[in-house]
Design an enzyme around this catalytic site. Structure first.
Site, PDB file in Angstrom:
ATOM      1  N   SER A  18       0.806  -1.223   0.000  1.00 56.09           N
ATOM      2  CA  SER A  18       0.000   0.000   0.000  1.00 56.09           C
ATOM      3  C   SER A  18       0.840   1.274   0.000  1.00 56.09           C
ATOM      4  O   SER A  18       0.335   2.345  -0.341  1.00 56.09           O
ATOM      5  CB  SER A  18      -0.934   0.012   1.218  1.00 56.09           C
ATOM      6  N   LYS A  72      -8.574   2.962   6.552  1.00 55.24           N
ATOM      7  CA  LYS A  72      -7.599   4.004   6.188  1.00 55.24           C
ATOM      8  C   LYS A  72      -8.252   5.383   6.155  1.00 55.24           C
ATOM      9  O   LYS A  72      -7.664   6.384   6.585  1.00 55.24           O
ATOM     10  CB  LYS A  72      -6.976   3.656   4.836  1.00 55.24           C
TER      11      LYS A  72
END
Length: 809
Positions: A714, A757
Site C-alpha cells: 500500500s 484508512k
C-alpha cells in the site's frame, strides 16, 4: 387349600409320620389291589379343595389347612370318622374357589392324623382310597357337599411282560431322578425300591413326581393303570433328560472355571445380596438408561445402535475396565439432543430491535442477518449458511453471535479455536483409546441440549496444524452445508446432523485461513468504529455496564461527550472498543474509591478529571505534520487494530546511486521503494530530472516507529512521491494522504482496508485522500458520515499522482 409343606413334610411322604404314641403311619397300603377295588364310600361326600397338589389312591400326603371352611370340614369329618372327597383347584391362586374352579375327578380320602404345628397352623395326614367323579354339588355352606360316582381302576389281571417293563422303567427313572435332583431326599429311592405292589407304585410315583398340577390331574383321570404308567414314563423321561443336561453343563462349567469366572460368581453373589438390600445399582443404572432411551426422539438407526450398545454393556462384568468405557459411551449417546430443536422466533421486528439494542453501527452485518432470518421464515428448512465475521479486535464480532441467538430464541455456544492444533479436538478420539471423548463440536452440542444452536467458532484464523493433524481440514466437514448433515465423530461411530446449527465464525484476518475453508464461508467485513460511534457505544453500552459492575448508579457519574472524545483520542488507539472499556472501568474505579472514602469528586467529568484519573496522555493525536520539509509524505496503512497514518521520509546525499531503507520494513515494502526509484530513473525526462542526479547521489528512505514491523504494497505511491519530492525539490501538497500499489510500468493498483484508512485520515485531520481509480467502488459501501469532510482524488498511474501531489515550485 393345602400347599405341600416344606422339606420336613416331603420327608414325611417317604419316611412315614410319627403320632403322639410313636406309631408309624404307613405311607403306602401294603394290601392287594382288591382293597382299593372293593372300597365303598357314601354317595354324598364333603368336598375338600386342594391347592397345588393331587391325591392318588393308596398314597398318603400331608396337607396344611388354612381356610376356615376347610378347617371346619376337617374337624367334623375327623370327629365322626367319616370319609371326604378331595378335588384339586384348576387355578391354585384362587383363595375362595367356586364349583367352576374345581376339577370334576378327585379321590376319596381318609383322615389319618391331625397335627397342630408349632407355628399355629394345622396339618392333616390323609390317605387316598378311590377315584370318583362329581355328579352335582348339593351344598356350598359351610363347605362343599356333592353327589359322587366312584370310578373303577382298570388293573391288568395278569401282569404281562409289557406291564412289568413299564413298572421297571418307572422304578429306574425314579431312582435316577432321586440321584440327580438335590430337591428329592435320599429316602425316596429306598421307598421306591421297596414297593412291591404295582398299582401303588405307579400311583406313588405319579403323586411325588415334580410335575405341574394339570399334568398330575391328567394322570389321575386315566382309568387304565397301564396307560397311566406309560404317560408317567413320558413325563419322567423328559425330567431325566433335563436333569442330565443340567448335570453335564455343571460338570463342563466346573472344569472350565478359572479366576475370572470365580470372580464373576462372587459378583453374582454380591448382586444377589444387593438385590436383597434394595436392588443392584449396576442393573438399576442399565434400567435407567433403557427408560431414558424411550423418551428420545432419535431415528430407528440410532435407536437400534443404542440398543445394541446397551446389550453389550449388560454382558460386561462391572468390575472390568471396559464396563466404565461402554457405560460412558451409552450415556453420551443418551445425552445428545438427537432431533431436539428449539423453536425459532421469526418475529423479524423483534430480531431487528435486538440487534439494534445490542450493537451500534455494523449495518451490513445486521442487514445480512435479517436477510437470513427472512429466508428462514419463508422456507423453514433452509440449510444454515456459515457466516464469517472478520475485522479488528474489539469491534463486537463474538457478541454479535449472542445477539443472533437471542433474536432467534436459540441456545448459544462459543468455542474458541485459538491455538487449536489437534484434529481430534474437532472429530474426537475412538472410544477404544484410554480417556477417549467426543470432539468439542459434539461436546458443546450435548451441553446446549439442542440440535439447532447458534455456534460461534471464535478466532478461526488462529487454527494451526502439526503432526497430530490439521484441524482446519477437519473443519471443512463441519462448515460445509452439503456435508455436515452427516458429520462423523470418531467417538460416536454414527453420523450426527449439524445442518440445523447456525455456525458463525470470527477472525481478525483472512490471510491465515486455508483457502478451501475460506471458500465455504460467507465473509462479512466488520470494520472499526469512528470517533462518533465509539462515543455512542460508550454511552449506550460500556458506561452502564461498568457502573453496574462497580456498584454505582447513573446519577453518581456523568460522562459528557467532550470528555469521552478526549478519552478516546488521547488514551486509546484501536479500531474496536475493548481498550476504551478498560479505561472507562479505570475511571469509574477511581470514583468508586472516592465515594467509599467519602471524598469529594466532580460528578460531571471534565477533560481535567479524565487526565487526573488516567494520568499522562498515552497517545498524541495523529495529526498532519505539514509540508515544510522535502520528501515527507503521509501514507495510509491497515493494521489488525484498524487504520493508521504512516509517514515516509526520504533524504538525498552525495553518493553513487545507492538506496538505503530503514524502519523495520518487510520485503514487499522494500520492493516498493526499489520500484519507485527505478520508475523515477526511467521517467526522468518526463519529470525534468537531470539523469546525472541518479549517478552522483544516494537516497535514504525511512518509515518512523522503527520498532514496529511494517509490510505490504500500500505504501508504493507514498514512496514514489517521497523520492520524487526530494529528487525534484518540489514540496508535497498540504493536507493530503495517499495509498496504493505501483507497478514498474507506472500503474497504480487498488488496495484493501479503505474504510479503516479513511477513518485514520479523518482522525489525523487530513482533508484530501488520493486513491487508485479502481478503489472508487469501495467508497460506495462506506456510510456518508465517514466521508464527510474529506475530498477524494482518484488516479490511474504514477504520473497522475506526481502531477497532483507535488507542487509546481
Amino acid at each position: 387349600m393345602g400347599d405341600r409343606k416344606e422339606q420336613s413334610y416331603r420327608n414325611m411322604i417317604f419316611t412315614g409320620v410319627m403320632d403322639d404314641e410313636s406309631e408309624l403311619i404307613p405311607i403306602i397300603t401294603e394290601g392287594e389291589d382288591v382293597e382299593l377295588k372293593d372300597f365303598e364310600a357314601p354317595e354324598i361326600l364333603p368336598i375338600l379343595p386342594l391347592r397345588n397338589t393331587v391325591l392318588f389312591p393308596g398314597v398318603v400326603i400331608p396337607i396344611t389347612v388354612g381356610r376356615a371352611k376347610s378347617l371346619k370340614l376337617i374337624q367334623e369329618v375327623f370327629r365322626s370318622d367319616k370319609l371326604l372327597g378331595t378335588v384339586t383347584q384348576i387355578d391354585g391362586a384362587i383363595d375362595d374357589p367356586e364349583q367352576k374352579d374345581l376339577y370334576k375327578i378327585g379321590t376319596v380320602a381318609k383322615i389319618l392324623k391331625i397335627l397342630e404345628m408349632p407355628d399355629g397352623s394345622t396339618s392333616v395326614i390323609i390317605q387316598g382310597k378311590r377315584r370318583f367323579e362329581i355328579q352335582e354339588y348339593l351344598e356350598e355352606f359351610p363347605y362343599f357337599k356333592a353327589k359322587v360316582r366312584l370310578l373303577e381302576e382298570i388293573v391288568p389281571t395278569d401282569e404281562t411282560a409289557e406291564f412289568n417293563a413299564i413298572v421297571g422303567s418307572l422304578k429306574d427313572l425314579s431312582v435316577k431322578i432321586a440321584q440327580y435332583s438335590s430337591n428329592v431326599p435320599p429316602e425316596a429311592s429306598f421307598a421306591v425300591k421297596n414297593i412291591e405292589n404295582s398299582t401303588f407304585l405307579i400311583n406313588f410315583i405319579c403323586s411325588n413326581t415334580d410335575l405341574k398340577v394339570d399334568e398330575k390331574q391328567s394322570l389321575l383321570e386315566i382309568a387304565d393303570l397301564r396307560e397311566r404308567g406309560i404317560q408317567a414314563i413320558s413325563y419322567l423321561v423328559q425330567e431325566v433328560q433335563l436333569l442330565e443336561l443340567k448335570r453335564d453343563i455343571q460338570t463342563k462349567v466346573k472344569l472350565e472355571l478359572d479366576q475370572q469366572q470365580r470372580e464373576f460368581l462372587l459378583n453374582q453373589q454380591i448382586k444377589t445380596i444387593q438385590n436383597e438390600l434394595g436392588g443392584n445399582p449396576v442393573e438399576q443404572e442399565i434400567n435407567d438408561l433403557k427408560e431414558a432411551a424411550k423418551e428420545k426422539k432419535w431415528s430407528e438407526e440410532v435407536a437400534h445402535h443404542f440398543d445394541k450398545e446397551v446389550n453389550k454393556l449388560q454382558r460386561l462384568n462391572p468390575a472390568a475396565g471396559e464396563y466404565s468405557v461402554q457405560f460412558s459411551y451409552c450415556q453420551t449417546l443418551l445425552d445428545l439432543p438427537w432431533s431436539e430443536y428449539t423453536e425459532d422466533n421469526f418475529d423479524l421486528k423483534h430480531a431487528e430491535s435486538v440487534l439494534e439494542e445490542d450493537h451500534y453501527g455494523l449495518e451490513k452485518v445486521k442487514e445480512r442477518i435479517l436477510e437470513h432470518l427472512a429466508v428462514l421464515k419463508l422456507k423453514r428448512d433452509m440449510k444454515a449458511p456459515i457466516l464469517c465475521l472478520y475485522g479488528p479486535p474489539g469491534v463486537g464480532k463474538t457478541s454479535l453471535g449472542k445477539s443472533i441467538a437471542r433474536a432467534l430464541g436459540r441456545k448459544f455456544i462459543r468455542m474458541s479455536l485459538g491455538g487449536l492444533h489437534d484434529e481430534s479436538e474437532i472429530r474426537g478420539h475412538r472410544k477404544t483409546y484410554i480417556g477417549a471423548m467426543p470432539g468439542r463440536i459434539i461436546q458443546n452440542i450435548k451441553k446446549a441440549k439442542s440440535s439447532n444452536p447458534v455456534f460461534i467458532l471464535d478466532e478461526l484464523d488462529k487454527v494451526s496444524g502439526d503432526f497430530h493433524g490439521d484441524p482446519a481440514s477437519a473443519l471443512l466437514e463441519v462448515l460445509d452445508p452439503e456435508q455436515n448433515s452427516e458429520f462423523h465423530d470418531n467417538y460416536l461411530e454414527i453420523e450426527y446432523d449439524l445442518s440445523h446449527v447456525m455456525f458463525v465464525a470470527t477472525a481478525n484476518t483472512l490471510s491465515t485461513i486455508a483457502p478451501p475453508l475460506r471458500d465455504r464461508l460467507e465473509l462479512i467485513d466488520v470494520s472499526g468504529y469512528i470517533m462518533e460511534e465509539k462515543v455512542e457505544i460508550a454511552k449506550r453500552h460500556l458506561i452502564p455496564k461498568q457502573l453496574e459492575s462497580h456498584g454505582l448508579t447513573a446519577g453518581q457519574v456523568e460522562f459528557p461527550t467532550g470528555s469521552l472524545e478526549f478519552l478516546v483520542e488521547r488514551y486509546t488507539r484501536e479500531s474496536g472498543v475493548r481498550e476504551l472499556n478498560k479505561k472507562i472501568a479505570k475511571v469509574i474505579r477511581r470514583i468508586a474509591k472516592k465515594i467509599a472514602f467519602d471524598e469529594k469528586y466532580q460528578r460531571t467529568l471534565t477533560v481535567d478529571d479524565i487526565r487526573e484519573y488516567l494520568g499522562v496522555e498515552e497517545y498524541s493525536r495523529e495529526s498532519y505534520q505539514g509540508n515544510e520539509f522535502l520528501g515527507v509524505v503521509t501514507g495510509l496503512a491497515w493494521t489488525a487494530q484498524g487504520g493508521e497514518i504512516l509517514y515516509v521520509e526520504s533524504s538525498q546525499s552525495k553518493g553513487k546511486g545507492s538506496l538505503t531503507l530503514t524502519g523495520n520494513l518487510g520485503d514487499v515494502m522494500k520492493e516498493s521503494a526499489m520500484l519507485a526509484l527505478e520508475y523515477l530513473k526511467s521517467h526522468a525526462d518526463e519529470l525534468t530530472i537531470n539523469p546525472a542526479v541518479f549517478e552522483n547521489n544516494s537516497w535514504h528512505v525511512h518509515v518512523p516507529e522503527g520498532a514496529i514491523p511494517k509490510d505490504g504494497p500500500s505504501a508504493g505511491v507514498t514512496m514514489v512521491t517521497s523520492l520524487a519530492s526530494v529528487i525534484t525539490g518540489r514540496k508535497v501538497r498540504k493536507n493530503i494522504a495517499m495509498t496504493g500499489e505501483i507497478t514498474l510500468r507506472g500503474k497504480v493498483l487498488p488496495v484493501g482496508g479503505i474504510k479503516e484508512k479513511i477513518l485514520a485520515a479523518k482522525r489525523a485531520g487530513i482533508k484530501e485522500v488520493l486513491l487508485s481509480d479502481e478503489n472508487k467502488k469501495d467508497l460506495a459501501e462506506i456510510k456518508e458520515v465517514y466521508l464527510k469532510g474529506l475530498k477524494f482524488r482518484f488516479v490511474k498511474n504514477i504520473s497522475d499522482v506526481l502531477n497532483y501531489a507535488l507542487l509546481k515550485k
